[in-house]
Scaffold this motif. Structure first.
Motif, PDB file in Angstrom:
ATOM      1  N   ARG A 241      43.446  41.993  36.883  1.00 50.00           N
ATOM      2  CA  ARG A 241      43.708  40.809  37.690  1.00 50.00           C
ATOM      3  C   ARG A 241      45.176  40.408  37.631  1.00 50.00           C
ATOM      4  O   ARG A 241      45.774  40.029  38.642  1.00 50.00           O
ATOM      5  N   THR A 242      45.767  40.491  36.442  1.00 54.47           N
ATOM      6  CA  THR A 242      47.176  40.127  36.289  1.00 54.47           C
ATOM      7  C   THR A 242      48.070  41.040  37.116  1.00 54.47           C
ATOM      8  O   THR A 242      48.991  40.577  37.810  1.00 54.47           O
ATOM      9  N   GLU A 243      47.812  42.345  37.038  1.00 54.25           N
ATOM     10  CA  GLU A 243      48.619  43.290  37.800  1.00 54.25           C
ATOM     11  C   GLU A 243      48.437  43.080  39.298  1.00 54.25           C
ATOM     12  O   GLU A 243      49.408  43.129  40.068  1.00 54.25           O
ATOM     13  N   LEU A 244      47.210  42.833  39.727  1.00 50.85           N
ATOM     14  CA  LEU A 244      46.963  42.595  41.152  1.00 50.85           C
ATOM     15  C   LEU A 244      47.667  41.326  41.633  1.00 50.85           C
ATOM     16  O   LEU A 244      48.203  41.287  42.747  1.00 50.85           O
ATOM     17  N   SER A 245      47.668  40.300  40.802  1.00 55.49           N
ATOM     18  CA  SER A 245      48.279  39.033  41.202  1.00 55.49           C
ATOM     19  C   SER A 245      49.764  39.190  41.475  1.00 55.49           C
ATOM     20  O   SER A 245      50.345  38.462  42.285  1.00 55.49           O
ATOM     21  N   ARG A 246      50.406  40.144  40.793  1.00 56.41           N
ATOM     22  CA  ARG A 246      51.825  40.392  41.016  1.00 56.41           C
ATOM     23  C   ARG A 246      52.089  41.106  42.342  1.00 56.41           C
ATOM     24  O   ARG A 246      53.215  41.127  42.841  1.00 56.41           O
ATOM     25  N   LEU A 247      51.042  41.725  42.900  1.00 53.60           N
ATOM     26  CA  LEU A 247      51.199  42.523  44.109  1.00 53.60           C
ATOM     27  C   LEU A 247      50.680  41.834  45.361  1.00 53.60           C
ATOM     28  O   LEU A 247      50.912  42.308  46.469  1.00 53.60           O
ATOM     29  N   ILE A 248      49.956  40.738  45.195  1.00 56.46           N
ATOM     30  CA  ILE A 248      49.340  40.093  46.349  1.00 56.46           C
ATOM     31  C   ILE A 248      50.392  39.453  47.240  1.00 56.46           C
ATOM     32  O   ILE A 248      50.399  39.639  48.455  1.00 56.46           O
ATOM     33  N   GLY A 249      51.309  38.686  46.665  1.00 59.04           N
ATOM     34  CA  GLY A 249      52.379  38.069  47.434  1.00 59.04           C
ATOM     35  C   GLY A 249      51.856  37.283  48.618  1.00 59.04           C
ATOM     36  O   GLY A 249      50.936  36.477  48.515  1.00 59.04           O
ATOM     37  N   LYS A 250      52.423  37.542  49.792  1.00 55.58           N
ATOM     38  CA  LYS A 250      52.036  36.855  51.020  1.00 55.58           C
ATOM     39  C   LYS A 250      51.072  37.706  51.844  1.00 55.58           C
ATOM     40  O   LYS A 250      51.063  37.656  53.070  1.00 55.58           O
ATOM     41  N   SER A 251      50.256  38.475  51.162  1.00 57.03           N
ATOM     42  CA  SER A 251      49.424  39.466  51.846  1.00 57.03           C
ATOM     43  C   SER A 251      48.169  38.912  52.488  1.00 57.03           C
ATOM     44  O   SER A 251      47.474  39.609  53.203  1.00 57.03           O
ATOM     45  N   GLY A 252      47.825  37.658  52.226  1.00 52.67           N
ATOM     46  CA  GLY A 252      46.609  37.105  52.806  1.00 52.67           C
ATOM     47  C   GLY A 252      45.355  37.464  52.038  1.00 52.67           C
ATOM     48  O   GLY A 252      44.249  37.428  52.580  1.00 52.67           O
ATOM     49  N   LEU A 253      45.501  37.792  50.752  1.00 52.60           N
ATOM     50  CA  LEU A 253      44.348  38.101  49.903  1.00 52.60           C
ATOM     51  C   LEU A 253      44.234  37.057  48.803  1.00 52.60           C
ATOM     52  O   LEU A 253      45.218  36.415  48.422  1.00 52.60           O
ATOM     53  N   GLN A 254      43.037  36.906  48.278  1.00 48.09           N
ATOM     54  CA  GLN A 254      42.825  36.030  47.133  1.00 48.09           C
ATOM     55  C   GLN A 254      41.811  36.673  46.194  1.00 48.09           C
ATOM     56  O   GLN A 254      40.946  37.443  46.628  1.00 48.09           O
ATOM     57  N   THR A 255      41.947  36.393  44.905  1.00 47.49           N
ATOM     58  CA  THR A 255      41.028  36.960  43.926  1.00 47.49           C
ATOM     59  C   THR A 255      39.820  36.055  43.749  1.00 47.49           C
ATOM     60  O   THR A 255      39.908  34.835  43.876  1.00 47.49           O
ATOM     61  N   MET A 256      38.692  36.678  43.442  1.00 49.27           N
ATOM     62  CA  MET A 256      37.463  35.967  43.144  1.00 49.27           C
ATOM     63  C   MET A 256      37.229  36.012  41.637  1.00 49.27           C
ATOM     64  O   MET A 256      37.799  36.864  40.935  1.00 49.27           O
ATOM     65  N   PRO A 257      36.400  35.119  41.079  1.00 50.69           N
ATOM     66  CA  PRO A 257      36.115  35.151  39.642  1.00 50.69           C
ATOM     67  C   PRO A 257      35.556  36.506  39.215  1.00 50.69           C
ATOM     68  O   PRO A 257      34.800  37.143  39.952  1.00 50.69           O
ATOM     69  N   THR A 258      35.953  36.953  38.026  1.00 54.59           N
ATOM     70  CA  THR A 258      35.442  38.214  37.489  1.00 54.59           C
ATOM     71  C   THR A 258      33.944  38.114  37.234  1.00 54.59           C
ATOM     72  O   THR A 258      33.454  37.101  36.734  1.00 54.59           O
ATOM     73  N   VAL A 259      33.219  39.175  37.593  1.00 54.30           N
ATOM     74  CA  VAL A 259      31.769  39.219  37.406  1.00 54.30           C
ATOM     75  C   VAL A 259      31.439  40.320  36.409  1.00 54.30           C
ATOM     76  O   VAL A 259      31.908  41.459  36.549  1.00 54.30           O
ATOM     77  N   GLN A 260      30.662  39.997  35.385  1.00 56.16           N
ATOM     78  CA  GLN A 260      30.218  40.979  34.408  1.00 56.16           C
ATOM     79  C   GLN A 260      28.923  41.624  34.898  1.00 56.16           C
ATOM     80  O   GLN A 260      28.009  40.936  35.344  1.00 56.16           O
ATOM     81  N   ARG A 261      28.854  42.958  34.797  1.00 54.98           N
ATOM     82  CA  ARG A 261      27.648  43.659  35.219  1.00 54.98           C
ATOM     83  C   ARG A 261      27.189  44.557  34.079  1.00 54.98           C
ATOM     84  O   ARG A 261      27.947  45.386  33.591  1.00 54.98           O
ATOM     85  N   ASP A 262      25.931  44.375  33.678  1.00 53.45           N
ATOM     86  CA  ASP A 262      25.447  45.185  32.565  1.00 53.45           C
ATOM     87  C   ASP A 262      25.038  46.566  33.058  1.00 53.45           C
ATOM     88  O   ASP A 262      24.979  46.837  34.259  1.00 53.45           O
TER      89      ASP A 262
END
Length: 345
Positions: free
Chosen positions: A224-245
């Motif tokens: 998530r941290t690495e992606l946040s550095r690349l999003i910029g003005k791209s029109g994307l947003q992150t969603m909460p992390t989901v754990q899957r067993d």
């Protein structure tokens, strides 16, 4: 910046176009021995690939369809190591996040291919460093900044953008105005491959990476941290992390091996994001594939297609259970413009 390639030599004597090359004695036994060594090396990698269920030694391929796809023209492709692919995807993603056109991305990629072969070098001519062999003494930043691919790509684009009409200039001219290299024409030979890379990462192509599926757990927070550095003005947003067993991952997680727990990191195109958001989604889905080995990413899905690390890592495929299985994807829509990145737990 650019370091000159060594001149052609025979026996230590420089050769020019009008100089005859020295005749070499033929050594049949050496030729046979070399051929047997080559066969042994090829056999080793074949066995390694099969023993890993198709994983084998990791490498990545960026490809686009030929100009006459309907007539069966072959794909154009570029092969590289996962590290090179990750750096190429970062360069492309930074360009997209800054709203730079594909031409700028191609110029940046060709420059990095010449300067470092897409490797983040900690050395170079004089104090040159990084993907673009930028020099701290010439005002490019601190060594620590230059060794950060996101920073180095960003400042390259900043300086490229200051050149009036750069997109209409020959690639060698545009790159030279930024780099001030002693060998400006050297950038030209990389333009075809850089064009393929740009199309594969931002347009109608794709990037795949083969190799064993991740064996150790990754860190979704780092992804998530690495992606946040690349999003910029791209029109994307992150969603909460989901754990899957493991029970919800099924046999399709981790390249078809037994089920493993995963964490899902999701990017969603903002409403009204338009073509810019779609372009960003394409480049970041490729970025996730290129970084699968480094960040323990087991699978990536975008739109109707999905990529799975391991034996299925040589292609994107129609998304069935791979990217949005009923058990873990009931809140998702394949047309919703989401990138879903699954990190091994």
């Amino acid at each position: 910046m650019d370091v000159p390639n060594g001149s052609s030599t025979v026996g230590g004597v420089p050769q020019t176009a009008d100089q005859p090359r020295a005749r070499r004695r033929r050594h049949p036994l050496r030729w046979v021995a070399g051929f047997l060594v080559l066969i042994a090396v090829v056999g080793y990698f074949v066995v390694q690939r099969e023993s890993n269920g198709g994983g084998g030694a990791p490498y990545c391929t960026a490809s686009v369809h030929g100009p006459n796809e309907d007539k069966g023209s072959p794909d154009e492709y570029v092969e590289m190591s996962p590290d090179q692919a990750a750096n190429a995807a970062t360069i492309a993603a930074v360009g997209v996040s800054k709203g730079m056109p594909d031409r700028a991305v191609t110029i940046a990629l060709a420059t990095a291919m010449q300067e470092s072969q897409l490797n983040n070098l900690d050395h170079g001519d004089r104090d040159s460093l990084g993907l673009f062999q930028q020099r701290p003494s010439q005002g490019w930043g601190t060594p620590e900044q230059i060794m950060d691919p996101v920073y180095s790509a960003g400042i390259f684009y900043d300086r490229l953008g200051e050149i009036k009409g750069y997109s209409r200039l020959p690639l060698t001219v545009a790159a030279q105005k930024v780099q001030l290299s002693g060998f400006p024409q050297a950038y030209a030979k990389h333009e075809p491959d850089a064009t393929v890379l740009t199309t594969a990462l931002t347009g109608a192509g794709h990037l795949v990476c083969t190799g064993p599926a991740p064996a150790l757990a990754g860190d979704p927070a780092k992804v998530r941290t690495e992606l946040s550095r690349l999003i910029g003005k791209s029109g994307l947003q992150t969603m909460p992390t989901v754990q899957r067993d493991a029970s919800r991952t099924g046999d399709e997680g981790a390249g078809g091996s037994k089920a493993v727990a995963e964490s899902e990191v999701t990017l969603v195109e903002k409403r009204g994001g338009g073509d810019a958001a779609v372009r960003a989604s394409r480049v970041l889905s490729g970025w996730a594939v290129a970084n699968a080995r480094a960040l323990a990413i087991t699978r990536v899905s975008y739109s109707q297609n999905a990529w799975i690390a391991g034996k299925d890592g040589d292609r994107w495929q129609q998304k069935g259970g791979t990217g949005a299985k009923d058990g873990d994807g009931d809140r998702h829509n394949a047309e919703s413009g989401e990138i879903r990145i699954f990190v091994r737990g």
